[in-house]
Design a protein around this motif. Structure first.
Motif, PDB file in Angstrom:
ATOM      1  N   ILE A  69     -14.568   7.575  11.863  1.00 29.10           N
ATOM      2  CA  ILE A  69     -13.942   6.053  11.657  1.00 29.10           C
ATOM      3  C   ILE A  69     -13.843   5.361  11.013  1.00 29.10           C
ATOM      4  CG2 ILE A  69     -14.394   3.967  13.049  1.00 29.10           C
ATOM      5  CD1 ILE A  69     -16.376   4.546  14.893  1.00 29.10           C
ATOM      6  N   GLY A  70     -14.637   5.915   9.831  1.00 27.06           N
ATOM      7  CA  GLY A  70     -13.703   5.472   8.024  1.00 27.06           C
ATOM      8  C   GLY A  70     -13.059   6.473   7.550  1.00 27.06           C
ATOM      9  N   GLU A  71     -12.556   7.321   7.839  1.00 29.31           N
ATOM     10  CA  GLU A  71     -11.534   8.287   7.909  1.00 29.31           C
ATOM     11  C   GLU A  71     -10.659   7.495   8.397  1.00 29.31           C
ATOM     12  OE1 GLU A  71     -13.446  12.483   7.964  1.00 29.31           O
ATOM     13  OE2 GLU A  71     -14.275  11.675   5.895  1.00 29.31           O
ATOM     14  N   TRP A  72     -10.495   8.113   9.882  1.00 30.39           N
ATOM     15  CA  TRP A  72      -8.956   7.700  10.607  1.00 30.39           C
ATOM     16  C   TRP A  72      -8.551   6.028  10.138  1.00 30.39           C
ATOM     17  CZ3 TRP A  72      -6.503  11.259  13.053  1.00 30.39           C
ATOM     18  CH2 TRP A  72      -7.614  12.302  13.494  1.00 30.39           C
ATOM     19  N   GLY A  73      -9.774   4.769  10.171  1.00 29.08           N
ATOM     20  CA  GLY A  73      -9.024   4.142   9.909  1.00 29.08           C
ATOM     21  C   GLY A  73      -8.398   3.758   8.889  1.00 29.08           C
ATOM     22  N   LEU A  74      -8.920   4.792   7.352  1.00 24.42           N
ATOM     23  CA  LEU A  74      -8.444   4.508   6.274  1.00 24.42           C
ATOM     24  C   LEU A  74      -7.063   4.992   6.035  1.00 24.42           C
ATOM     25  CD1 LEU A  74      -9.345   3.847   3.456  1.00 24.42           C
ATOM     26  CD2 LEU A  74      -9.800   6.118   2.736  1.00 24.42           C
ATOM     27  N   SER A  75      -6.502   5.899   6.631  1.00 26.65           N
ATOM     28  CA  SER A  75      -5.462   6.828   7.024  1.00 26.65           C
ATOM     29  C   SER A  75      -4.631   5.344   7.334  1.00 26.65           C
ATOM     30  CB  SER A  75      -5.418   7.953   7.938  1.00 26.65           C
ATOM     31  OG  SER A  75      -5.738   7.424   9.354  1.00 26.65           O
ATOM     32  N   LEU A  95     -16.292  -1.855   8.670  1.00 26.08           N
ATOM     33  CA  LEU A  95     -15.829  -2.076   7.352  1.00 26.08           C
ATOM     34  C   LEU A  95     -15.790  -0.899   6.735  1.00 26.08           C
ATOM     35  CD1 LEU A  95     -18.755  -4.681   6.433  1.00 26.08           C
ATOM     36  CD2 LEU A  95     -16.132  -4.937   6.274  1.00 26.08           C
ATOM     37  N   ALA A  96     -16.296   0.623   7.187  1.00 23.45           N
ATOM     38  CA  ALA A  96     -16.043   1.469   6.994  1.00 23.45           C
ATOM     39  C   ALA A  96     -15.240   2.259   6.189  1.00 23.45           C
ATOM     40  CB  ALA A  96     -16.440   2.990   8.372  1.00 23.45           C
ATOM     41  N   PRO A  97     -13.949   2.017   7.187  1.00 28.79           N
ATOM     42  CA  PRO A  97     -12.543   2.370   5.775  1.00 28.79           C
ATOM     43  C   PRO A  97     -12.653   1.788   4.643  1.00 28.79           C
ATOM     44  CG  PRO A  97     -11.951   1.699   8.304  1.00 28.79           C
ATOM     45  CD  PRO A  97     -13.382   1.491   8.099  1.00 28.79           C
ATOM     46  N   ILE A  98     -13.103   0.095   4.514  1.00 26.89           N
ATOM     47  CA  ILE A  98     -13.034  -0.163   3.182  1.00 26.89           C
ATOM     48  C   ILE A  98     -14.277   0.408   2.373  1.00 26.89           C
ATOM     49  CG2 ILE A  98     -14.240  -2.093   2.084  1.00 26.89           C
ATOM     50  CD1 ILE A  98     -12.960  -4.074   4.568  1.00 26.89           C
ATOM     51  N   TYR A  99     -15.131   1.104   2.708  1.00 27.12           N
ATOM     52  CA  TYR A  99     -16.389   2.426   1.881  1.00 27.12           C
ATOM     53  C   TYR A  99     -15.907   3.107   1.387  1.00 27.12           C
ATOM     54  CZ  TYR A  99     -19.936  -1.896   3.012  1.00 27.12           C
ATOM     55  OH  TYR A  99     -20.549  -3.140   3.475  1.00 27.12           O
ATOM     56  N   LEU A 100     -15.392   3.237   2.501  1.00 23.80           N
ATOM     57  CA  LEU A 100     -14.741   5.086   1.824  1.00 23.80           C
ATOM     58  C   LEU A 100     -13.037   4.667   0.722  1.00 23.80           C
ATOM     59  CD1 LEU A 100     -14.077   6.665   5.007  1.00 23.80           C
ATOM     60  CD2 LEU A 100     -16.062   7.317   3.252  1.00 23.80           C
ATOM     61  N   GLY A 101     -12.814   3.548   0.851  1.00 24.01           N
ATOM     62  CA  GLY A 101     -11.662   3.216  -0.207  1.00 24.01           C
ATOM     63  C   GLY A 101     -12.164   2.909  -0.965  1.00 24.01           C
ATOM     64  N   GLN A 102     -13.682   2.067  -1.064  1.00 25.98           N
ATOM     65  CA  GLN A 102     -13.448   1.878  -2.439  1.00 25.98           C
ATOM     66  C   GLN A 102     -14.637   3.138  -3.127  1.00 25.98           C
ATOM     67  OE1 GLN A 102     -14.345  -1.579  -3.594  1.00 25.98           O
ATOM     68  NE2 GLN A 102     -16.462  -1.474  -4.554  1.00 25.98           N
TER      69      GLN A 102
END
Length: 348
Positions: free
Chosen positions: A145-151, A177-184
């Motif tokens: 979910i984080g990876e898709w959201g970060l895109s 918040l998963a995309p935020i943590y991956l973005g971090q």
């Protein structure tokens, strides 16, 4: 991985046969872990929000039911299944809105029935395997979910979030918040704004706490301040989690979410809902079929205050959730990809 992920939201201590959760009602002041052993303790922990977040609730109730089932006495399947069903129904009454709770309980019941011809000890072992599978699936789903959201995001964006859909709401990373943590991790340097989320302050107590612990640039605001932020051009995307998604895309989430969606629509800001496919309820056609939990008046009139802040005897309306109309949602992000309107989940 940052220090935030040292916190274990929910896990099973197999050596001592206890369900261990971090008591989220004591955050951010204290990090206290609770050991749960009985159906009553597990029910209370879910109802009182000591463990919360739809995926975390699903994991906790799966472990809890497996734990309680192991203690069922008897030699025949019929006796075991009757007691198992009583435990399942009892735990199902702890929260009515989060679909993950019911999905987890149904999975464990199907597991029991699939192995009904085997010895009871074998059935109990299979329940543990199923509960552990639910936790592992959630952890993997949150990462995806984080990876898709970060895109969908760009470095340096201002992001608004409501309630808590982070590490504390799941087994790892979170949903919204998963995309935020991956973005971090990738140096995106997001600027995050967290609604306090009245009346239980999940944004103030939990989201602000975990984002700060992870080193994210986070600013806390009262719920009624979001419009001003948007008018100033400081928000480029809204990320929220979900407790139940209807077949048409209508989404139940913490109270106040639909108001944020209406604001985002007015200011033409993308509004993204992020959650695992386990929160999509194909049996629920639209928002009219979603049960909304109403909680005690004291959460509004007294909780968090040194002294009561409302007249005694005043009537109080305190729904725990609201439903965001599918027409206000830019996209729904799952571990299996991004869904855009008109929402069609038939390929899942």
């Amino acid at each position: 991985m940052n220090a935030l992920f040292d916190i274990l939201t929910v896990r099973m201590d197999y050596d001592h046969k206890v369900l261990v959760i971090i008591d989220q009602t004591q955050l951010p002041g204290k990090e206290v872990y609770l050991e749960l052993r009985t159906p009553e303790e597990i029910w209370e922990a879910i109802y009182l929000l000591k463990v919360r977040g739809a995926p975390a609730i699903g994991i906790a109730v799966a472990y809890g039911l497996a734990l309680c089932a192991e203690r069922i006495q008897g030699e025949d399947f019929g006796t075991f299944f009757r007691q198992f069903t009583m435990l399942k129904n009892y735990l199902a009454g702890s929260r009515p809105t989060a679909v993950n709770l019911f999905t987890a309980l149904e999975r464990l019941e199907k597991c029991v029935l699939a192995h009904r011809q085997e010895p009871l000890e074998k059935i109990k072992q299979e329940l543990w395997r199923e509960a552990e599978a639910i936790r592992k699936e959630d952890a993997a789903a949150c990462r995806r979910i984080g990876e898709w959201g970060l895109s969908l995001l760009q470095p340096g964006m201002g992001i608004l979030t409501h309630c808590n859909a982070g590490h504390l709401a799941v087994s790892e990373y979170g949903t919204a918040l998963a995309p935020i943590y991956l973005g971090q991790e990738k140096g995106y340097h997001f600027i995050v704004y967290a609604d306090e989320t009245r009346p239980l302050l999940q944004g103030a107590r939990l989201t602000a706490y975990e984002l700060q612990k992870a080193g994210v640039d986070v600013t806390l605001l009262c719920d009624n301040m979001a419009s001003r932020l948007m008018a100033e051009g400081k928000i480029q995307a809204v990320l929220v989690g979900c407790d139940r998604v209807a077949a048409n895309g209508d989404t139940a989430n913490k109270i106040g979410t639909s108001g944020v969606a209406i604001l985002a629509n007015y200011y033409r800001i993308p509004f993204y809902v992020l959650g695992p496919t386990s929160t999509i309820d194909a049996t629920c056609p639209d928002q009219n079929s979603i049960t909304i939990e109403e909680r005690p008046a004291e959460e509004v009139t007294e909780k968090w205050y040194a002294h009561r802040m409302a007249p005694r005897g005043i009537k109080v309306y305190n729904p725990a959730f609201d439903v965001t109309d599918h027409r206000l949602i830019t996209a729904i992000v799952t571990e299996q990809g991004i869904f855009y309107p008109p929402f069609d989940f038939s390929r899942l």
